[in-house]
Design a protein around this motif. Sequence first.
Motif, mmCIF file in Angstrom:
data_model
loop_
_atom_site.group_PDB
_atom_site.id
_atom_site.type_symbol
_atom_site.label_atom_id
_atom_site.label_comp_id
_atom_site.label_asym_id
_atom_site.label_seq_id
_atom_site.Cartn_x
_atom_site.Cartn_y
_atom_site.Cartn_z
ATOM 1 N N GLU A 120 -10.521 9.350 10.810
ATOM 2 C CA GLU A 120 -11.700 10.209 10.962
ATOM 3 C C GLU A 120 -12.982 9.464 10.613
ATOM 4 O O GLU A 120 -14.006 9.607 11.297
ATOM 5 N N ARG A 121 -12.940 8.664 9.545
ATOM 6 C CA ARG A 121 -14.135 7.916 9.150
ATOM 7 C C ARG A 121 -14.506 6.879 10.206
ATOM 8 O O ARG A 121 -15.689 6.666 10.485
ATOM 9 N N THR A 122 -13.483 6.238 10.777
ATOM 10 C CA THR A 122 -13.747 5.245 11.826
ATOM 11 C C THR A 122 -14.373 5.903 13.043
ATOM 12 O O THR A 122 -15.361 5.408 13.597
ATOM 13 N N GLN A 123 -13.810 7.030 13.456
ATOM 14 C CA GLN A 123 -14.342 7.731 14.620
ATOM 15 C C GLN A 123 -15.753 8.247 14.366
ATOM 16 O O GLN A 123 -16.615 8.175 15.252
ATOM 17 N N ALA A 124 -15.995 8.749 13.145
ATOM 18 C CA ALA A 124 -17.333 9.233 12.813
ATOM 19 C C ALA A 124 -18.340 8.092 12.813
ATOM 20 O O ALA A 124 -19.478 8.241 13.276
ATOM 21 N N LEU B 287 6.255 13.941 -0.908
ATOM 22 C CA LEU B 287 4.857 14.066 -1.303
ATOM 23 C C LEU B 287 4.104 12.769 -1.016
ATOM 24 O O LEU B 287 2.992 12.786 -0.478
ATOM 25 N N PHE B 288 4.712 11.628 -1.350
ATOM 26 C CA PHE B 288 4.087 10.336 -1.061
ATOM 27 C C PHE B 288 3.842 10.178 0.440
ATOM 28 O O PHE B 288 2.807 9.671 0.860
ATOM 29 N N SER B 289 4.829 10.598 1.236
ATOM 30 C CA SER B 289 4.696 10.489 2.682
ATOM 31 C C SER B 289 3.523 11.330 3.182
ATOM 32 O O SER B 289 2.748 10.895 4.043
ATOM 33 N N ALA B 290 3.384 12.538 2.625
ATOM 34 C CA ALA B 290 2.269 13.401 3.018
ATOM 35 C C ALA B 290 0.941 12.779 2.620
ATOM 36 O O ALA B 290 -0.046 12.839 3.374
ATOM 37 N N LEU B 291 0.887 12.152 1.442
ATOM 38 C CA LEU B 291 -0.345 11.502 0.986
ATOM 39 C C LEU B 291 -0.682 10.300 1.864
ATOM 40 O O LEU B 291 -1.862 10.051 2.156
ATOM 41 N N ALA B 292 0.333 9.547 2.279
ATOM 42 C CA ALA B 292 0.101 8.394 3.150
ATOM 43 C C ALA B 292 -0.460 8.846 4.496
ATOM 44 O O ALA B 292 -1.365 8.215 5.051
ATOM 45 N N GLU B 293 0.084 9.944 5.030
ATOM 46 C CA GLU B 293 -0.423 10.475 6.298
ATOM 47 C C GLU B 293 -1.852 10.983 6.131
ATOM 48 O O GLU B 293 -2.707 10.789 7.009
ATOM 49 N N PHE B 294 -2.124 11.604 4.991
ATOM 50 C CA PHE B 294 -3.479 12.071 4.684
ATOM 51 C C PHE B 294 -4.459 10.905 4.643
ATOM 52 O O PHE B 294 -5.565 10.965 5.189
ATOM 53 N N GLU B 295 -4.024 9.795 4.012
ATOM 54 C CA GLU B 295 -4.866 8.605 3.931
ATOM 55 C C GLU B 295 -5.142 8.028 5.319
ATOM 56 O O GLU B 295 -6.280 7.661 5.642
ATOM 57 N N ARG B 296 -4.119 7.963 6.166
ATOM 58 C CA ARG B 296 -4.301 7.453 7.530
ATOM 59 C C ARG B 296 -5.265 8.325 8.319
ATOM 60 O O ARG B 296 -6.114 7.823 9.062
ATOM 61 N N ASN B 297 -5.142 9.646 8.164
ATOM 62 C CA ASN B 297 -6.037 10.554 8.881
ATOM 63 C C ASN B 297 -7.483 10.403 8.420
ATOM 64 O O ASN B 297 -8.410 10.461 9.241
ATOM 65 N N LEU B 298 -7.667 10.210 7.112
ATOM 66 C CA LEU B 298 -9.025 10.010 6.591
ATOM 67 C C LEU B 298 -9.650 8.747 7.173
ATOM 68 O O LEU B 298 -10.815 8.748 7.590
ATOM 69 N N ILE B 299 -8.881 7.659 7.180
ATOM 70 C CA ILE B 299 -9.384 6.400 7.733
ATOM 71 C C ILE B 299 -9.729 6.566 9.205
ATOM 72 O O ILE B 299 -10.777 6.099 9.677
ATOM 73 N N SER C 96 0.874 -1.171 0.000
ATOM 74 C CA SER C 96 0.000 0.000 0.000
ATOM 75 C C SER C 96 0.907 1.216 0.000
ATOM 76 O O SER C 96 2.134 1.107 0.146
ATOM 77 N N LEU C 97 0.312 2.403 -0.156
ATOM 78 C CA LEU C 97 1.121 3.621 -0.136
ATOM 79 C C LEU C 97 1.844 3.796 1.197
ATOM 80 O O LEU C 97 3.052 4.066 1.210
ATOM 81 N N PRO C 98 1.170 3.624 2.354
ATOM 82 C CA PRO C 98 1.898 3.731 3.622
ATOM 83 C C PRO C 98 3.026 2.710 3.743
ATOM 84 O O PRO C 98 4.087 3.011 4.288
ATOM 85 N N ASP C 99 2.794 1.488 3.249
ATOM 86 C CA ASP C 99 3.824 0.455 3.317
ATOM 87 C C ASP C 99 5.024 0.837 2.457
ATOM 88 O O ASP C 99 6.182 0.654 2.864
ATOM 89 N N LEU C 100 4.763 1.372 1.265
ATOM 90 C CA LEU C 100 5.836 1.811 0.375
ATOM 91 C C LEU C 100 6.650 2.919 1.025
ATOM 92 O O LEU C 100 7.892 2.875 1.028
ATOM 93 N N VAL C 101 5.969 3.893 1.588
ATOM 94 C CA VAL C 101 6.661 5.011 2.243
ATOM 95 C C VAL C 101 7.499 4.513 3.417
ATOM 96 O O VAL C 101 8.621 4.969 3.639
ATOM 97 N N ARG C 102 6.947 3.548 4.173
ATOM 98 C CA ARG C 102 7.684 3.005 5.320
ATOM 99 C C ARG C 102 8.984 2.343 4.887
ATOM 100 O O ARG C 102 10.048 2.587 5.469
ATOM 101 N N ILE C 103 8.894 1.484 3.845
ATOM 102 C CA ILE C 103 10.085 0.760 3.390
ATOM 103 C C ILE C 103 11.150 1.724 2.880
ATOM 104 O O ILE C 103 12.334 1.627 3.240
#
Length: 215
Positions: free
Chosen positions: A143-147, A129-141, A91-98
């Motif tokens: 927020e949706r879970t909390q909502a 930029l990828f790292s920022a997008l991965a963090e954005f994706e995590r925040n969206l998930i 996934s994008l977060p996994d790619l950024v992590r590696i």
Amino acid sequence: MWNRPLCVKISVCLSTLGKGMGKRLGYARVSTDDQRLDLQRDALTRAGCADIYEEKVSGKSADRPALDYCLRALSAGDTLVVWRLDRLGRSLPDLVRIVGELEQRGVGFESVTERIETGSATGKLTFHLFSALAEFERNLIRERTQAGLAAARARGRKGGRKPALDAKQVREIKALLRDPDIQVADVAKRYGVSRATIYKHVGAVRPERGASPMI
């Protein structure tokens, strides 16, 4: 048929190791039995990879032994090369992590298809930029879970799996089981649950005919 991931290291004799003074190691992966590694292998060879680590395993699988071997073989000054970004990360977060872990070790990263090299200023900017997008994706998930949990609590439900039987169905089942001619197994089949679920939600009910009484 492939019963387990194929883990192979192919040594390629080259007159040069390509860019930089460190090793250039390639990683290639296909996820299904009808895919072949030839395309990736040829591209990585042209990119100057001294060794190519290959495996056949789904990108969603956390168990990728060839990748583990490849990452352990890399040292500071080396470069990990892949044919395409999705061959490395699940996934994008996994790619950024590696890639982030490689950067901390002083190891470069290159993707042939996207023409990304973290050794260059442009490549580093791309991965920021990828790292920022991965963090954005995590925040969206998050927020949706909390909502979703907040909405469930507002409706009187707590988080977790939805009960197999709701309150109305439990009342119906209790009413049905007051009839001695109705079997628990028949009720369970009607509501699409097991007899154990009936007993769990309804509580102590009469035993079926011929069965030992419940204690």
